[in-house]
Design an enzyme around this catalytic site. Structure first.
Site, short mmCIF file in Angstrom:
data_model
loop_
_atom_site.label_atom_id
_atom_site.label_comp_id
_atom_site.label_asym_id
_atom_site.label_seq_id
_atom_site.Cartn_x
_atom_site.Cartn_y
_atom_site.Cartn_z
N HIS A 174 27.75 44.09 -15.44
CA HIS A 174 28.03 45.76 -15.37
C HIS A 174 29.58 46.07 -15.91
O HIS A 174 30.02 45.47 -16.98
CB HIS A 174 27.59 46.49 -14.21
CG HIS A 174 27.31 48.01 -14.54
ND1 HIS A 174 27.38 48.45 -15.69
CD2 HIS A 174 26.87 48.79 -13.53
CE1 HIS A 174 27.23 49.94 -15.27
NE2 HIS A 174 26.83 50.06 -14.05
N HIS A 202 22.83 44.47 -24.42
CA HIS A 202 22.62 45.75 -23.46
C HIS A 202 21.26 45.72 -23.40
O HIS A 202 20.36 45.56 -24.17
CB HIS A 202 23.19 46.94 -24.64
CG HIS A 202 23.62 47.97 -23.52
ND1 HIS A 202 22.65 48.86 -23.17
CD2 HIS A 202 24.92 48.40 -23.04
CE1 HIS A 202 23.16 49.70 -22.44
NE2 HIS A 202 24.48 49.40 -22.25
N ASP A 242 32.06 47.11 -23.56
CA ASP A 242 33.17 46.36 -22.71
C ASP A 242 33.83 45.21 -23.62
O ASP A 242 34.94 44.73 -23.18
CB ASP A 242 32.36 45.53 -21.74
CG ASP A 242 32.15 46.64 -20.61
OD1 ASP A 242 30.85 46.52 -20.04
OD2 ASP A 242 33.08 47.46 -20.19
#
Ligand code: SDX
Length: 445
Positions: free
Chosen positions: A284, A323, A379
Protein backbone atom coordinates in the site's frame (compact mmCIF):
# COMPACT_ATOMS: atom_id res chain seq x y z
CA UNK A 1 -13.27 -1.61 -14.59
CA UNK A 2 -14.94 0.94 -12.45
CA UNK A 3 -14.68 0.42 -8.72
CA UNK A 4 -17.35 3.04 -8.17
CA UNK A 5 -20.85 2.97 -9.60
CA UNK A 6 -21.87 6.43 -10.77
CA UNK A 7 -25.58 5.92 -10.25
CA UNK A 8 -27.85 3.21 -11.78
CA UNK A 9 -26.23 1.48 -14.77
CA UNK A 10 -27.93 2.21 -18.11
CA UNK A 11 -29.63 -1.01 -19.27
CA UNK A 12 -30.68 -2.08 -22.79
CA UNK A 13 -34.47 -2.04 -22.07
CA UNK A 14 -36.27 1.24 -21.46
CA UNK A 15 -36.42 1.94 -17.73
CA UNK A 16 -40.24 1.57 -17.65
CA UNK A 17 -40.27 -2.02 -18.97
CA UNK A 18 -37.09 -3.37 -17.36
CA UNK A 19 -37.34 -5.34 -14.09
CA UNK A 20 -34.34 -4.37 -11.92
CA UNK A 21 -34.02 -7.84 -10.43
CA UNK A 22 -31.99 -11.04 -10.72
CA UNK A 23 -33.99 -14.23 -11.16
CA UNK A 24 -32.15 -17.01 -9.33
CA UNK A 25 -32.99 -20.69 -9.50
CA UNK A 26 -31.48 -22.80 -6.73
CA UNK A 27 -30.87 -26.07 -8.55
CA UNK A 28 -30.47 -27.86 -5.22
CA UNK A 29 -34.17 -27.30 -4.49
CA UNK A 30 -35.69 -26.01 -7.75
CA UNK A 31 -36.88 -22.92 -5.85
CA UNK A 32 -36.74 -19.54 -7.61
CA UNK A 33 -35.95 -16.15 -6.17
CA UNK A 34 -36.18 -12.53 -7.36
CA UNK A 35 -33.31 -10.45 -6.00
CA UNK A 36 -33.56 -6.63 -6.39
CA UNK A 37 -30.76 -4.86 -8.30
CA UNK A 38 -29.84 -1.23 -7.55
CA UNK A 39 -26.80 0.60 -8.90
CA UNK A 40 -25.89 -2.60 -10.76
CA UNK A 41 -25.46 -4.26 -7.34
CA UNK A 42 -27.38 -6.71 -5.15
CA UNK A 43 -27.52 -6.72 -1.37
CA UNK A 44 -25.87 -9.96 -0.32
CA UNK A 45 -28.26 -10.05 2.64
CA UNK A 46 -31.02 -10.69 0.08
CA UNK A 47 -29.31 -14.03 -0.60
CA UNK A 48 -29.98 -15.24 2.97
CA UNK A 49 -33.51 -16.38 1.92
CA UNK A 50 -31.89 -19.01 -0.33
CA UNK A 51 -31.85 -22.19 1.79
CA UNK A 52 -32.09 -25.95 1.41
CA UNK A 53 -33.43 -26.62 4.90
CA UNK A 54 -35.55 -24.02 6.65
CA UNK A 55 -33.10 -24.23 9.57
CA UNK A 56 -30.13 -23.29 7.34
CA UNK A 57 -28.37 -19.94 7.95
CA UNK A 58 -28.96 -19.08 4.30
CA UNK A 59 -26.78 -18.12 1.35
CA UNK A 60 -23.78 -15.78 1.81
CA UNK A 61 -21.34 -14.21 -0.64
CA UNK A 62 -17.68 -15.25 -0.27
CA UNK A 63 -15.17 -12.61 -1.39
CA UNK A 64 -11.66 -12.76 0.15
CA UNK A 65 -10.02 -9.27 0.16
CA UNK A 66 -13.39 -7.83 -0.99
CA UNK A 67 -12.31 -7.85 -4.65
CA UNK A 68 -15.96 -7.56 -5.73
CA UNK A 69 -17.76 -6.37 -2.62
CA UNK A 70 -19.00 -2.84 -1.90
CA UNK A 71 -18.71 -2.20 1.83
CA UNK A 72 -20.51 1.14 1.68
CA UNK A 73 -22.10 3.79 -0.48
CA UNK A 74 -20.00 6.94 -0.80
CA UNK A 75 -20.08 10.35 -2.46
CA UNK A 76 -16.46 11.31 -1.83
CA UNK A 77 -14.24 9.84 -4.56
CA UNK A 78 -15.02 8.28 -7.94
CA UNK A 79 -12.54 6.04 -9.76
CA UNK A 80 -12.95 4.44 -13.18
CA UNK A 81 -10.03 2.01 -13.34
CA UNK A 82 -10.44 1.19 -17.03
CA UNK A 83 -10.48 4.82 -18.13
CA UNK A 84 -7.93 6.03 -15.57
CA UNK A 85 -10.40 8.51 -14.05
CA UNK A 86 -10.08 9.90 -10.51
CA UNK A 87 -12.44 12.60 -9.17
CA UNK A 88 -12.89 14.11 -5.70
CA UNK A 89 -16.54 15.14 -5.23
CA UNK A 90 -16.90 15.24 -9.03
CA UNK A 91 -13.83 17.39 -9.74
CA UNK A 92 -11.10 15.74 -11.85
CA UNK A 93 -7.73 15.14 -10.22
CA UNK A 94 -6.10 16.86 -13.19
CA UNK A 95 -8.04 20.12 -12.63
CA UNK A 96 -7.52 20.08 -8.87
CA UNK A 97 -3.77 19.45 -9.26
CA UNK A 98 -3.55 22.37 -11.69
CA UNK A 99 -5.86 24.92 -10.02
CA UNK A 100 -6.35 24.01 -6.34
CA UNK A 101 -4.22 23.74 -3.20
CA UNK A 102 -4.10 20.90 -0.70
CA UNK A 103 -5.98 22.76 2.08
CA UNK A 104 -8.72 23.71 -0.39
CA UNK A 105 -8.91 20.14 -1.75
CA UNK A 106 -9.02 18.74 1.79
CA UNK A 107 -12.00 21.03 2.51
CA UNK A 108 -13.70 19.80 -0.70
CA UNK A 109 -13.16 16.14 0.21
CA UNK A 110 -14.43 16.67 3.77
CA UNK A 111 -17.39 18.97 3.18
CA UNK A 112 -18.39 18.19 -0.40
CA UNK A 113 -18.03 21.63 -1.99
CA UNK A 114 -15.16 23.96 -2.86
CA UNK A 115 -14.97 26.56 -0.06
CA UNK A 116 -15.94 30.21 -0.55
CA UNK A 117 -13.14 32.72 0.10
CA UNK A 118 -14.47 33.28 3.63
CA UNK A 119 -14.76 29.54 4.30
CA UNK A 120 -11.22 28.94 3.00
CA UNK A 121 -9.83 31.76 5.14
CA UNK A 122 -11.54 30.32 8.23
CA UNK A 123 -10.38 26.79 7.31
CA UNK A 124 -6.78 27.85 6.84
CA UNK A 125 -6.89 29.83 10.10
CA UNK A 126 -8.06 26.83 12.13
CA UNK A 127 -5.67 24.34 10.48
CA UNK A 128 -2.76 26.75 10.98
CA UNK A 129 -3.65 27.30 14.63
CA UNK A 130 -3.72 23.59 15.40
CA UNK A 131 -0.22 22.71 14.21
CA UNK A 132 1.39 22.71 17.65
CA UNK A 133 1.52 19.44 19.58
CA UNK A 134 1.54 18.95 23.36
CA UNK A 135 5.09 19.25 24.66
CA UNK A 136 4.75 15.82 26.31
CA UNK A 137 4.59 14.21 22.85
CA UNK A 138 8.28 15.06 22.52
CA UNK A 139 8.96 12.62 25.36
CA UNK A 140 7.37 9.85 23.29
CA UNK A 141 9.68 10.66 20.41
CA UNK A 142 12.72 10.77 22.69
CA UNK A 143 11.99 7.15 23.59
CA UNK A 144 12.58 5.94 20.03
CA UNK A 145 15.97 4.81 18.74
CA UNK A 146 17.63 7.29 16.36
CA UNK A 147 17.00 4.83 13.49
CA UNK A 148 13.36 4.09 14.36
CA UNK A 149 11.22 4.06 11.20
CA UNK A 150 9.26 7.35 11.11
CA UNK A 151 6.05 5.47 10.26
CA UNK A 152 6.36 3.58 13.54
CA UNK A 153 6.81 6.90 15.32
CA UNK A 154 3.84 8.45 13.45
CA UNK A 155 1.49 5.55 14.22
CA UNK A 156 2.44 5.75 17.91
CA UNK A 157 2.15 9.51 18.28
CA UNK A 158 -1.14 9.76 16.37
CA UNK A 159 -2.58 7.15 18.74
CA UNK A 160 -1.11 9.07 21.68
CA UNK A 161 -3.06 12.18 20.63
CA UNK A 162 -6.23 10.35 21.72
CA UNK A 163 -4.98 10.56 25.32
CA UNK A 164 -4.58 14.34 25.11
CA UNK A 165 -8.03 15.01 23.62
CA UNK A 166 -10.59 12.88 25.49
CA UNK A 167 -13.31 15.17 24.05
CA UNK A 168 -12.69 13.35 20.75
CA UNK A 169 -14.81 10.47 22.05
CA UNK A 170 -17.89 12.68 21.51
CA UNK A 171 -17.98 11.44 17.91
CA UNK A 172 -21.63 12.30 17.20
CA UNK A 173 -21.10 15.96 18.12
CA UNK A 174 -20.33 17.77 14.84
CA UNK A 175 -18.43 20.55 16.61
CA UNK A 176 -16.18 17.98 18.29
CA UNK A 177 -15.58 16.17 14.98
CA UNK A 178 -14.68 19.47 13.33
CA UNK A 179 -12.21 20.32 16.11
CA UNK A 180 -10.53 16.89 15.84
CA UNK A 181 -10.40 17.40 12.07
CA UNK A 182 -8.51 20.69 12.54
CA UNK A 183 -6.18 18.99 15.04
CA UNK A 184 -5.45 15.91 12.91
CA UNK A 185 -4.86 17.77 9.65
CA UNK A 186 -2.90 20.46 11.48
CA UNK A 187 -0.74 18.15 13.59
CA UNK A 188 0.14 15.31 11.20
CA UNK A 189 2.89 17.40 9.49
CA UNK A 190 4.27 18.41 12.90
CA UNK A 191 4.40 14.81 14.15
CA UNK A 192 6.01 13.76 10.85
CA UNK A 193 8.59 16.55 10.90
CA UNK A 194 9.44 15.97 14.56
CA UNK A 195 9.97 12.26 13.81
CA UNK A 196 12.32 13.19 10.98
CA UNK A 197 14.30 15.65 13.13
CA UNK A 198 14.53 13.03 15.89
CA UNK A 199 16.12 10.59 13.43
CA UNK A 200 18.75 13.23 12.58
CA UNK A 201 19.37 14.17 16.21
CA UNK A 202 18.40 17.74 15.31
CA UNK A 203 16.29 20.10 17.43
CA UNK A 204 12.58 20.23 16.63
CA UNK A 205 11.48 23.22 14.54
CA UNK A 206 8.19 24.72 15.63
CA UNK A 207 5.44 25.64 13.14
CA UNK A 208 5.59 29.01 11.38
CA UNK A 209 2.05 30.32 11.00
CA UNK A 210 3.12 32.73 8.25
CA UNK A 211 3.82 29.87 5.85
CA UNK A 212 1.47 27.72 3.74
CA UNK A 213 0.59 24.16 4.75
CA UNK A 214 3.31 22.66 2.55
CA UNK A 215 5.71 25.53 3.24
CA UNK A 216 5.39 25.14 7.00
CA UNK A 217 6.02 21.40 6.67
CA UNK A 218 9.25 22.11 4.76
CA UNK A 219 10.14 24.66 7.47
CA UNK A 220 9.71 22.11 10.28
CA UNK A 221 11.79 19.58 8.31
CA UNK A 222 14.68 21.58 6.94
CA UNK A 223 15.11 24.88 8.83
CA UNK A 224 18.54 25.18 10.47
CA UNK A 225 19.99 28.48 11.72
CA UNK A 226 18.02 31.00 9.64
CA UNK A 227 15.66 33.24 11.61
CA UNK A 228 12.79 32.47 9.22
CA UNK A 229 12.70 29.61 6.74
CA UNK A 230 11.82 30.56 3.16
CA UNK A 231 10.68 27.48 1.21
CA UNK A 232 11.70 27.19 -2.41
CA UNK A 233 8.42 28.04 -4.24
CA UNK A 234 8.86 25.25 -6.79
CA UNK A 235 9.35 22.61 -4.08
CA UNK A 236 6.53 24.10 -1.99
CA UNK A 237 4.10 23.89 -4.95
CA UNK A 238 5.35 20.42 -5.93
CA UNK A 239 4.67 19.14 -2.41
CA UNK A 240 1.26 20.86 -2.37
CA UNK A 241 0.29 19.09 -5.61
CA UNK A 242 1.61 15.74 -4.35
CA UNK A 243 -0.57 16.24 -1.26
CA UNK A 244 -3.59 16.86 -3.52
CA UNK A 245 -2.86 13.65 -5.46
CA UNK A 246 -2.67 11.58 -2.26
CA UNK A 247 -5.67 13.09 -0.44
CA UNK A 248 -8.18 10.27 -0.96
CA UNK A 249 -8.73 7.16 -3.02
CA UNK A 250 -12.11 5.71 -2.00
CA UNK A 251 -12.13 2.26 -0.34
CA UNK A 252 -8.41 1.40 -0.32
CA UNK A 253 -6.83 -0.68 2.42
CA UNK A 254 -6.18 2.19 4.85
CA UNK A 255 -9.59 3.82 4.31
CA UNK A 256 -11.15 0.43 4.97
CA UNK A 257 -9.14 0.24 8.19
CA UNK A 258 -10.34 3.74 9.13
CA UNK A 259 -13.97 2.78 8.50
CA UNK A 260 -13.68 -0.63 10.14
CA UNK A 261 -11.94 0.55 13.29
CA UNK A 262 -14.11 3.68 13.39
CA UNK A 263 -17.25 1.55 13.21
CA UNK A 264 -16.61 0.46 16.80
CA UNK A 265 -17.14 4.16 17.69
CA UNK A 266 -13.58 4.63 18.92
CA UNK A 267 -12.14 8.17 18.76
CA UNK A 268 -10.77 9.42 15.39
CA UNK A 269 -7.14 9.51 16.59
CA UNK A 270 -7.16 5.78 17.35
CA UNK A 271 -8.88 5.06 14.01
CA UNK A 272 -6.32 7.25 12.19
CA UNK A 273 -3.48 5.35 13.87
CA UNK A 274 -4.98 2.12 12.49
CA UNK A 275 -5.30 3.64 9.03
CA UNK A 276 -1.68 4.86 9.20
CA UNK A 277 -0.58 1.35 10.14
CA UNK A 278 -2.44 -0.09 7.14
CA UNK A 279 -0.82 2.48 4.86
CA UNK A 280 2.65 1.48 6.15
CA UNK A 281 2.47 -1.89 4.38
CA UNK A 282 4.71 -2.35 1.30
CA UNK A 283 1.72 -3.31 -0.83
CA UNK A 284 0.00 0.00 0.00
CA UNK A 285 1.54 3.34 0.95
CA UNK A 286 4.85 1.71 1.86
CA UNK A 287 5.34 0.92 -1.84
CA UNK A 288 6.93 4.30 -2.58
CA UNK A 289 9.78 3.43 -0.21
CA UNK A 290 10.10 -0.03 -1.77
CA UNK A 291 10.22 1.46 -5.28
CA UNK A 292 13.34 3.46 -4.38
CA UNK A 293 14.93 0.44 -2.71
CA UNK A 294 14.15 -1.58 -5.86
CA UNK A 295 15.65 1.05 -8.19
CA UNK A 296 18.77 1.26 -6.00
CA UNK A 297 19.01 -2.56 -6.01
CA UNK A 298 18.74 -2.63 -9.81
CA UNK A 299 21.54 -0.07 -9.86
CA UNK A 300 21.75 0.63 -13.60
CA UNK A 301 19.66 0.63 -16.77
CA UNK A 302 21.63 -2.37 -18.02
CA UNK A 303 20.43 -4.43 -15.04
CA UNK A 304 16.72 -3.81 -15.69
CA UNK A 305 16.14 -6.80 -18.04
CA UNK A 306 17.61 -9.21 -15.47
CA UNK A 307 15.40 -7.76 -12.72
CA UNK A 308 12.32 -7.95 -14.93
CA UNK A 309 13.14 -11.60 -15.54
CA UNK A 310 13.07 -12.20 -11.74
CA UNK A 311 9.71 -10.43 -11.62
CA UNK A 312 8.30 -12.65 -14.36
CA UNK A 313 9.35 -15.79 -12.50
CA UNK A 314 7.39 -14.52 -9.49
CA UNK A 315 10.52 -14.00 -7.39
CA UNK A 316 10.00 -10.24 -7.18
CA UNK A 317 7.26 -7.66 -7.56
CA UNK A 318 7.87 -4.63 -9.78
CA UNK A 319 7.13 -2.20 -6.97
CA UNK A 320 5.07 0.81 -7.98
CA UNK A 321 3.28 -1.20 -10.65
CA UNK A 322 -0.19 -2.69 -10.63
CA UNK A 323 -3.37 -1.68 -8.88
CA UNK A 324 -6.55 -3.37 -7.68
CA UNK A 325 -8.67 -0.80 -9.50
CA UNK A 326 -6.60 0.91 -12.18
CA UNK A 327 -6.22 -1.42 -15.14
CA UNK A 328 -4.90 1.54 -17.05
CA UNK A 329 -2.33 4.21 -16.27
CA UNK A 330 -2.92 5.67 -12.77
CA UNK A 331 -3.83 9.30 -13.59
CA UNK A 332 -1.85 10.42 -10.55
CA UNK A 333 1.34 8.76 -11.83
CA UNK A 334 1.11 10.81 -15.03
CA UNK A 335 0.97 14.06 -13.02
CA UNK A 336 3.75 12.95 -10.64
CA UNK A 337 6.03 12.17 -13.58
CA UNK A 338 5.56 15.74 -14.82
CA UNK A 339 6.28 17.23 -11.38
CA UNK A 340 9.48 15.17 -11.13
CA UNK A 341 11.14 17.14 -13.91
CA UNK A 342 10.16 20.46 -12.30
CA UNK A 343 11.78 19.35 -9.02
CA UNK A 344 14.85 18.06 -10.84
CA UNK A 345 15.27 21.51 -12.42
CA UNK A 346 15.66 22.90 -8.91
CA UNK A 347 17.34 20.08 -7.03
CA UNK A 348 19.25 18.34 -9.78
CA UNK A 349 18.25 15.28 -11.79
CA UNK A 350 17.79 12.06 -9.88
CA UNK A 351 19.80 9.51 -11.91
CA UNK A 352 17.44 6.74 -10.81
CA UNK A 353 14.82 8.25 -13.15
CA UNK A 354 16.61 6.55 -16.05
CA UNK A 355 16.19 3.14 -14.43
CA UNK A 356 12.54 3.94 -13.65
CA UNK A 357 11.85 4.99 -17.25
CA UNK A 358 13.47 1.78 -18.53
CA UNK A 359 11.33 -0.31 -16.14
CA UNK A 360 8.25 1.49 -17.44
CA UNK A 361 9.29 1.12 -21.09
CA UNK A 362 9.79 -2.63 -20.73
CA UNK A 363 6.64 -3.13 -18.62
CA UNK A 364 4.45 -1.29 -21.13
CA UNK A 365 5.68 -3.60 -23.91
CA UNK A 366 6.20 -6.97 -22.17
CA UNK A 367 3.36 -9.44 -22.42
CA UNK A 368 3.65 -10.43 -18.73
CA UNK A 369 2.71 -6.91 -17.65
CA UNK A 370 0.38 -6.10 -20.53
CA UNK A 371 -1.78 -9.21 -20.02
CA UNK A 372 -1.99 -8.50 -16.29
CA UNK A 373 -2.72 -4.81 -17.02
CA UNK A 374 0.12 -3.65 -14.77
CA UNK A 375 0.82 0.06 -15.14
CA UNK A 376 2.78 2.51 -12.99
CA UNK A 377 0.73 3.57 -9.96
CA UNK A 378 0.99 6.69 -7.84
CA UNK A 379 3.93 5.26 -5.91
CA UNK A 380 6.21 4.62 -8.87
CA UNK A 381 7.59 8.11 -9.47
CA UNK A 382 6.86 9.89 -6.17
CA UNK A 383 9.91 8.44 -4.42
CA UNK A 384 12.23 9.92 -7.06
CA UNK A 385 10.86 13.36 -6.23
CA UNK A 386 11.07 12.88 -2.48
CA UNK A 387 14.65 11.65 -2.73
CA UNK A 388 15.58 14.62 -4.95
CA UNK A 389 14.00 16.92 -2.32
CA UNK A 390 16.32 15.42 0.29
CA UNK A 391 13.98 13.01 2.09
CA UNK A 392 15.33 9.62 3.24
CA UNK A 393 13.36 6.68 1.81
CA UNK A 394 11.89 5.90 5.23
CA UNK A 395 10.03 9.24 5.14
CA UNK A 396 8.23 8.42 1.88
CA UNK A 397 5.21 6.60 3.42
CA UNK A 398 4.94 9.43 5.96
CA UNK A 399 4.58 11.87 3.06
CA UNK A 400 1.66 9.74 1.89
CA UNK A 401 0.00 9.58 5.32
CA UNK A 402 -0.04 13.36 5.86
CA UNK A 403 -2.37 14.27 2.96
CA UNK A 404 -4.38 11.04 3.18
CA UNK A 405 -5.50 12.11 6.65
CA UNK A 406 -8.18 14.34 5.10
CA UNK A 407 -9.50 11.40 3.07
CA UNK A 408 -9.47 9.11 6.09
CA UNK A 409 -11.46 11.62 8.16
CA UNK A 410 -13.97 12.14 5.33
CA UNK A 411 -14.48 8.38 4.98
CA UNK A 412 -14.80 8.03 8.77
CA UNK A 413 -17.37 10.81 9.06
CA UNK A 414 -19.37 9.48 6.08
CA UNK A 415 -19.45 6.04 7.75
CA UNK A 416 -20.55 7.49 11.10
CA UNK A 417 -23.43 9.45 9.54
CA UNK A 418 -24.56 6.64 7.21
CA UNK A 419 -27.76 5.20 8.71
CA UNK A 420 -27.09 1.88 6.95
CA UNK A 421 -23.73 1.39 8.65
CA UNK A 422 -23.07 -0.38 11.96
CA UNK A 423 -20.09 -2.07 13.58
CA UNK A 424 -18.11 -3.98 10.94
CA UNK A 425 -18.33 -7.70 11.61
CA UNK A 426 -17.97 -9.95 8.50
CA UNK A 427 -19.09 -13.58 8.40
CA UNK A 428 -16.85 -16.55 7.56
CA UNK A 429 -17.09 -19.90 5.81
CA UNK A 430 -16.07 -22.34 8.57
CA UNK A 431 -14.05 -25.29 7.29
CA UNK A 432 -12.60 -26.43 10.58
CA UNK A 433 -13.29 -29.44 12.82
CA UNK A 434 -16.74 -30.44 13.96
CA UNK A 435 -17.26 -31.02 17.70
CA UNK A 436 -14.53 -33.20 19.28
CA UNK A 437 -13.68 -34.12 22.89
CA UNK A 438 -10.78 -32.92 25.00
CA UNK A 439 -7.72 -35.26 25.05
CA UNK A 440 -5.61 -35.32 28.24
CA UNK A 441 -1.95 -34.44 27.59
CA UNK A 442 -0.74 -37.95 28.43
CA UNK A 443 -2.91 -39.41 25.66
CA UNK A 444 -1.88 -36.98 22.89
CA UNK A 445 0.14 -38.29 19.99
C1 SDX B 1 -1.46 2.13 -3.39
O1 SDX B 1 -6.14 0.66 -3.34
C2 SDX B 1 -5.70 1.84 -3.53
O2 SDX B 1 -6.39 2.73 -3.97
C3 SDX B 1 -4.27 2.08 -3.10
C4 SDX B 1 -3.65 3.40 -3.50
C5 SDX B 1 -4.26 4.56 -2.77
O3 SDX B 1 -4.15 5.69 -3.24
O4 SDX B 1 -4.78 4.35 -1.62
O5 SDX B 1 -3.75 3.61 -4.89
C6 SDX B 1 -2.15 3.43 -3.14
O6 SDX B 1 -1.40 1.34 -2.49
C7 SDX B 1 -0.94 1.83 -4.77
C8 SDX B 1 -0.35 0.40 -4.89
C9 SDX B 1 1.08 0.41 -4.33
N1 SDX B 1 1.59 -0.97 -4.23
C10 SDX B 1 2.58 -1.40 -5.06
O7 SDX B 1 3.05 -0.77 -5.99
C11 SDX B 1 3.07 -2.79 -4.73
C12 SDX B 1 3.21 -3.61 -6.00
N2 SDX B 1 1.85 -3.89 -6.53
C13 SDX B 1 1.25 -5.16 -6.19
O8 SDX B 1 1.50 -5.60 -4.90
C14 SDX B 1 -0.21 -5.21 -6.62
O9 SDX B 1 -0.30 -4.75 -7.91
C15 SDX B 1 -1.28 -4.51 -5.78
C16 SDX B 1 -1.22 -4.90 -4.35
C17 SDX B 1 -1.13 -3.03 -5.90
C18 SDX B 1 -2.63 -4.92 -6.34
O10 SDX B 1 -2.75 -6.28 -6.13
P1 SDX B 1 -4.05 -7.10 -6.60
O11 SDX B 1 -5.09 -6.22 -7.14
O12 SDX B 1 -4.42 -8.00 -5.49
O13 SDX B 1 -3.54 -7.90 -7.84
P2 SDX B 1 -2.91 -9.35 -7.74
O14 SDX B 1 -1.91 -9.40 -6.62
O15 SDX B 1 -4.03 -10.32 -7.74
O16 SDX B 1 -2.10 -9.41 -9.12
C19 SDX B 1 -2.68 -9.93 -10.30
C20 SDX B 1 -1.52 -10.54 -11.06
C21 SDX B 1 -0.74 -11.58 -10.24
O17 SDX B 1 -0.14 -12.44 -11.16
P3 SDX B 1 -0.82 -13.92 -11.42
O18 SDX B 1 -1.04 -14.57 -10.06
O19 SDX B 1 -2.13 -13.61 -12.14
O20 SDX B 1 0.16 -14.64 -12.28
O21 SDX B 1 -0.55 -9.51 -11.36
C22 SDX B 1 0.66 -9.81 -10.70
C23 SDX B 1 0.34 -10.78 -9.59
O22 SDX B 1 1.49 -11.58 -9.30
N3 SDX B 1 1.17 -8.55 -10.15
C24 SDX B 1 2.44 -8.17 -10.23
C25 SDX B 1 2.47 -6.91 -9.63
N4 SDX B 1 1.25 -6.57 -9.22
C26 SDX B 1 0.44 -7.60 -9.55
N5 SDX B 1 3.55 -8.79 -10.73
C27 SDX B 1 4.69 -8.09 -10.64
N6 SDX B 1 4.81 -6.86 -10.07
C28 SDX B 1 3.72 -6.25 -9.56
N7 SDX B 1 3.83 -5.04 -9.00
Amino acid sequence: MSSSKAGPAAGSAAAGTRRDTLSITDNRTGRQYEIPVKNDTIRTNDLRQIKVQESDFGMMGYDPAYTNTASCTSKITFIDGDKGILRYRGYSIEELAEKSTYPETAYLILYGELPTRAQLKDWNYHITHHTFIHESIKKFLDGFHYDAHPMGMLISTVAALSTFYPDAKDIFNPESRRKQTYRLIGKMPTLAAFSYRHSLGMPFVYPDNDLSYAGNFLNMLFRTTELQYRPNPTLERALDILFILHADHEQNCSSTAMRGVGSSHVDPYSATAAATAALYGPLHGGANEQVLRMLMEIGSVNNVPAYVKRVKTGEKLLMGFGHRVYKNYDPRARIVKHIAYEVFDVMGRNPLIDIALECERIALEDDYFVTRRLYPNVDFYTGLIYQAMGFPVTMFPVLFAIPRTSGWIAQWEEMLLDQEQKIARPRQVYLGYDLRSYIPAEHRG
